[in-house]
Design an enzyme around this catalytic site. Sequence first.
Site, mmCIF file in Angstrom:
data_model
loop_
_atom_site.group_PDB
_atom_site.id
_atom_site.type_symbol
_atom_site.label_atom_id
_atom_site.label_comp_id
_atom_site.label_asym_id
_atom_site.label_seq_id
_atom_site.Cartn_x
_atom_site.Cartn_y
_atom_site.Cartn_z
ATOM 1 N N ARG A 297 56.129 11.672 -58.773
ATOM 2 C CA ARG A 297 55.413 11.367 -59.789
ATOM 3 C C ARG A 297 56.285 11.284 -60.864
ATOM 4 O O ARG A 297 55.758 10.359 -61.912
ATOM 5 C CB ARG A 297 54.658 12.733 -60.085
ATOM 6 C CG ARG A 297 53.248 13.575 -58.773
ATOM 7 C CD ARG A 297 52.340 14.037 -59.548
ATOM 8 N NE ARG A 297 51.310 13.535 -58.337
ATOM 9 C CZ ARG A 297 49.753 14.787 -57.903
ATOM 10 N NH1 ARG A 297 50.094 15.637 -58.704
ATOM 11 N NH2 ARG A 297 48.902 15.056 -57.560
ATOM 12 N N TYR A 438 49.197 5.084 -57.067
ATOM 13 C CA TYR A 438 49.594 5.992 -56.008
ATOM 14 C C TYR A 438 50.032 7.651 -56.961
ATOM 15 O O TYR A 438 50.390 7.235 -57.795
ATOM 16 C CB TYR A 438 50.073 5.375 -54.754
ATOM 17 C CG TYR A 438 51.715 4.249 -56.093
ATOM 18 C CD1 TYR A 438 52.238 4.589 -57.106
ATOM 19 C CD2 TYR A 438 52.083 3.273 -55.005
ATOM 20 C CE1 TYR A 438 53.418 3.546 -56.984
ATOM 21 C CE2 TYR A 438 53.330 3.041 -54.869
ATOM 22 C CZ TYR A 438 53.349 2.709 -56.193
ATOM 23 O OH TYR A 438 55.012 1.987 -56.832
ATOM 24 N N GLU A 439 50.622 8.071 -55.544
ATOM 25 C CA GLU A 439 50.637 9.431 -55.540
ATOM 26 C C GLU A 439 50.176 10.543 -56.586
ATOM 27 O O GLU A 439 50.512 11.725 -57.553
ATOM 28 C CB GLU A 439 52.500 9.526 -56.609
ATOM 29 C CG GLU A 439 53.457 8.682 -56.322
ATOM 30 C CD GLU A 439 54.054 9.156 -54.622
ATOM 31 O OE1 GLU A 439 52.921 10.450 -54.308
ATOM 32 O OE2 GLU A 439 53.830 8.554 -53.683
ATOM 33 N N GLY A 440 49.132 10.503 -56.684
ATOM 34 C CA GLY A 440 47.337 10.747 -56.912
ATOM 35 C C GLY A 440 47.196 9.831 -58.527
ATOM 36 O O GLY A 440 48.270 9.524 -59.210
#
Lengths: 596, 596
Positions: A297, A438-440
């Site tokens: 993140r 992406y990545e949450g």
Amino acid sequence: MTFQTPIRDMRFLLDHAAGFGVLEKTGAYPELSEDLVAAILEEMGKFCDQVIAPLNEVSDREGAVLENGVVRTSPGYKEAYQQYVEGGWSSLAFPEEFGGQGLPSTLAVALVDALNAACMSFAIGTTLTTGAVKAILHAATDEQKKLYLEKMVTGEWTGTMNLTEPSAGSDLSAVRAKAEPVGDGTYKISGQKIFITYGDHDMTDNVIHLVLARLPDAPEGTAGISMFLVPKFHVNEDGSLGARNDAHCIKLEEKMGLHGSPTCVMAFGDNGDCIGTLLGEENKGLRNMFVMMNSARLDVGMQGVGIAERGYQRALAYAQDRKQGRAPGVKSGEMIAIYEHPDVQRMVYSMKALTDASRAICYANAVAYDLAHSSPDEETRQKAKALEGLLTPISKAWSTDRANEVTSIGVQVHGGMGYIEETGAAQHMRDARIAAIYEGTNGIQAIDLVGRKLQGDGGAAVKDFIAEVRSEAKLLEAANRDDLTHIGARLLAAADALTASTEWLLDAAGKDQAAVLAGATPYLKQFGNVAGGYYLARGAKAAALYINEGEDRDYYEAKIAIAHFYADNYLTEAVSVTDSVTAGVLPRLDPEKLSA
Amino acid sequence: MTFQTPIRDMRFLLDHAAGFGVLEKTGAYPELSEDLVAAILEEMGKFCDQVIAPLNEVSDREGAVLENGVVRTSPGYKEAYQQYVEGGWSSLAFPEEFGGQGLPSTLAVALVDALNAACMSFAIGTTLTTGAVKAILHAATDEQKKLYLEKMVTGEWTGTMNLTEPSAGSDLSAVRAKAEPVGDGTYKISGQKIFITYGDHDMTDNVIHLVLARLPDAPEGTAGISMFLVPKFHVNEDGSLGARNDAHCIKLEEKMGLHGSPTCVMAFGDNGDCIGTLLGEENKGLRNMFVMMNSARLDVGMQGVGIAERGYQRALAYAQDRKQGRAPGVKSGEMIAIYEHPDVQRMVYSMKALTDASRAICYANAVAYDLAHSSPDEETRQKAKALEGLLTPISKAWSTDRANEVTSIGVQVHGGMGYIEETGAAQHMRDARIAAIYEGTNGIQAIDLVGRKLQGDGGAAVKDFIAEVRSEAKLLEAANRDDLTHIGARLLAAADALTASTEWLLDAAGKDQAAVLAGATPYLKQFGNVAGGYYLARGAKAAALYINEGEDRDYYEAKIAIAHFYADNYLTEAVSVTDSVTAGVLPRLDPEKLSA
């Protein structure tokens, strides 16, 4: 356009916004010195400018391709990656016992910044490995470490993160991939994963997949997810490569941008022969995932910074080059560079202010990570850990939202040429767009912020942070330069607004989570605006000291001016956001009545 | 995804936000009636849904191509365009004496909305003709009208706008194309033009170019620019087509989006044989250009609305379809549609609120245009003219800035799928991106607003507008529904902030134009936020009346809820913008010190 890694700005923000110097004092990095940092940044800049940046445009046109079951990367990627490995860039911040250089992660994060500015689709291939190494360090057995770790630390092998399935995106409880014990301590893996970045490629001999899957007797939901280590090629005890594992890329996605980065659909065990080993404990896969994910993140936030930097540099160069119009009141004569027009200056300064602010937030996040791991003082570690937790969703979401904005302004600065692909500005905008997803997704980050991060400790970490912001603001307010005083006053007003939002959210938390969730996204925006203003204010204060010492005045005056510009545009913006945060539960509107 | 022209919303905003009903009362449109409008919108919806919308996705993949000197449009375009002509859609608002239907322009503008929502790259081909017809009506000789006008009114021939050259983008004083008198009343045209939308295509037999060029003895600057009518094929006196003119498309640009729209580099007179006729007076070409341009600016604003609508509809459908996660506090069980999550509702409501607000602004702009041309009352015409002038840059810039935002949120709602081209959300974002650039960049619009529009009459039109906003706000504040009262209060606060900005700008105008220009872009944003809130508030007030009458409550409650959401997020945002508008002159920072 010639790209140049902004070494000086990076160093300035590391030192004066993010407080990088504190790491040297921990004693945890015996090699660390000002000279070493200077030398590393210098070499990093050369490598990114000369080796990586030239890959960028060609990889947009000639992206990764899947041919006969094998992924071939864009022209030059393989050779550049070799140089990346040989230069030791992969191992900067990993432990020396596994072949690393034992330097602070913050320097590796600065490298992520520079690499992404040079070529985002190349850079993303390197950062996934970082996350995988951290998960392995965290959870692997000694044997797994022995077999895999050193080659991943050096970058000779890359790592991947296999989480998402068609029905399991943000909600990992829906993961359906399976792992069945073979009986010899290994597991047979089966299932399909989607959106796997660098799931396959031709840059290294092996690829190490970390895969979320369920054991046969696993409970439903996220409490039944385990993590498995699944190599592309099995590794023999002597470290040599063995048989090809049954883990294959079966499709590459056609994306809006980031064409140089292969986004794979991965099939595990289609031929019934995919073998992996358990990483960490059974059913505790999410723990490792969060180790990997938190690293990822921050790196994605840094991607936002990098791509914003690239877009900014291109726009700045074009604004100096392109001539149109005349100064206000002047009717004839030579046309002037569009940079001289106030509205174009506004665009360029916005790009610079937002890029620097997000860079400062991400660097501060990295320093907090290092301090949380390396400070000899328990209380310092705890405080740093809390700050790291708080800044991670902001680094990720705010930086990438702002990167979308900055790269779009970059297109705008170019006028009609910005819309023509040949110019290059549009590529940065297209490339940047994935980072907020992406990545949450950034919505998930906002929910993390108002949930785990704000409510998890009853608001303690947030209140500590705001207290720091307020005390910095008061220092600036008391300065003997009008511009610093002005910045201080703007920062204080924004901090007050953030406090009001925070108190409202903490109060609402006990009553109605739906109201809290409705305010999540504006709260993250407001928080990011304040945090960015805070770190830029710290930088401005330091710059004023250098000016007094008479050094390179224009550079430091520009630092103060950009912080001032930020204060007038983004700290002021933060003030009104409280009204959005505290607006309360949104009514559920019948979708049929919403589109008529 | 099935696209549906939002006929009901269009009608609602026409009637209750933009005050379309006032046009019937002018008596200038004898055919106009509620029933006729309903019938036209109904047919328009069918045509756009069934004939135009299916063109959209394929034209992104198979864009216009230049083959052997001829532009071939995307599959289906030619046939669809024939139906457009046969359906009489081109001629809605043109004078009956030239084959038009004599209806208000506002209906043609609503058509632009619907066409762009269905397929932006098809739609843009039709709106350029509208601008060209208006310029010809304004300035042509009877002979020119006789030769060209009727076929352009019906759409049998299309028109283009040839302004831009490589060195003459925003600054038309740099136009270098030449026109030399032949001696028989015609002119030999030579020069190159770039970014010519539908400069050539295969949908019609002829294309009529309006070209800016200089006569041999023309003064420097914009005072020496004339406009010429240059047909692709010469037209004989009997209306039949003659020889091919020396006006050719020599290149198509590769763009970020809008692939179905051929963006041509046009060469005039490369073989020394391009013949055109003067349109209007010598050296007064900019007058005609502004007639054409003002029409085009509103149409581009409408493009923003249309593409935002398309992105919104796609996101709304996906949000209902895609299942992830559970309601707050629920730990297990079936996943719910993401539409049920507060953060996704926030995204969807933002898209709807911004789309409706920009639609309402553009419709109000169109009504003002019609009123300025058709009211029997001189004072009404004058007031309408002033309002039209004021709203044009806002329609153009605010709607298209918001369209960028809306289509980007649309990608975000789709999560990872949004970044995959196949999904279609990314195309809307790529298509939308040009609208903030062409027909005068949004920066130019902002300068027009703070310059000609604000200072031109000493702030009179702006003050009139704000007075209207305030009186509407007070009406709402006094309503007997809490939501209307709340909207009224928010609107009043935003109007106060806009007043403060306006007074500051008027004051600064006498002292320092650089300060005014530095504040131009935030002022336009603030103005658009307030205008959007004003028109939505009018709609909300009308909706409350319908609710009291007991009709279709959910629809009208949603209209009020969206206005409420807008007030809490965009009217509040407007309040803080005054600080950015009034921040004053930006220091000129040395670009060398800005990137280091």
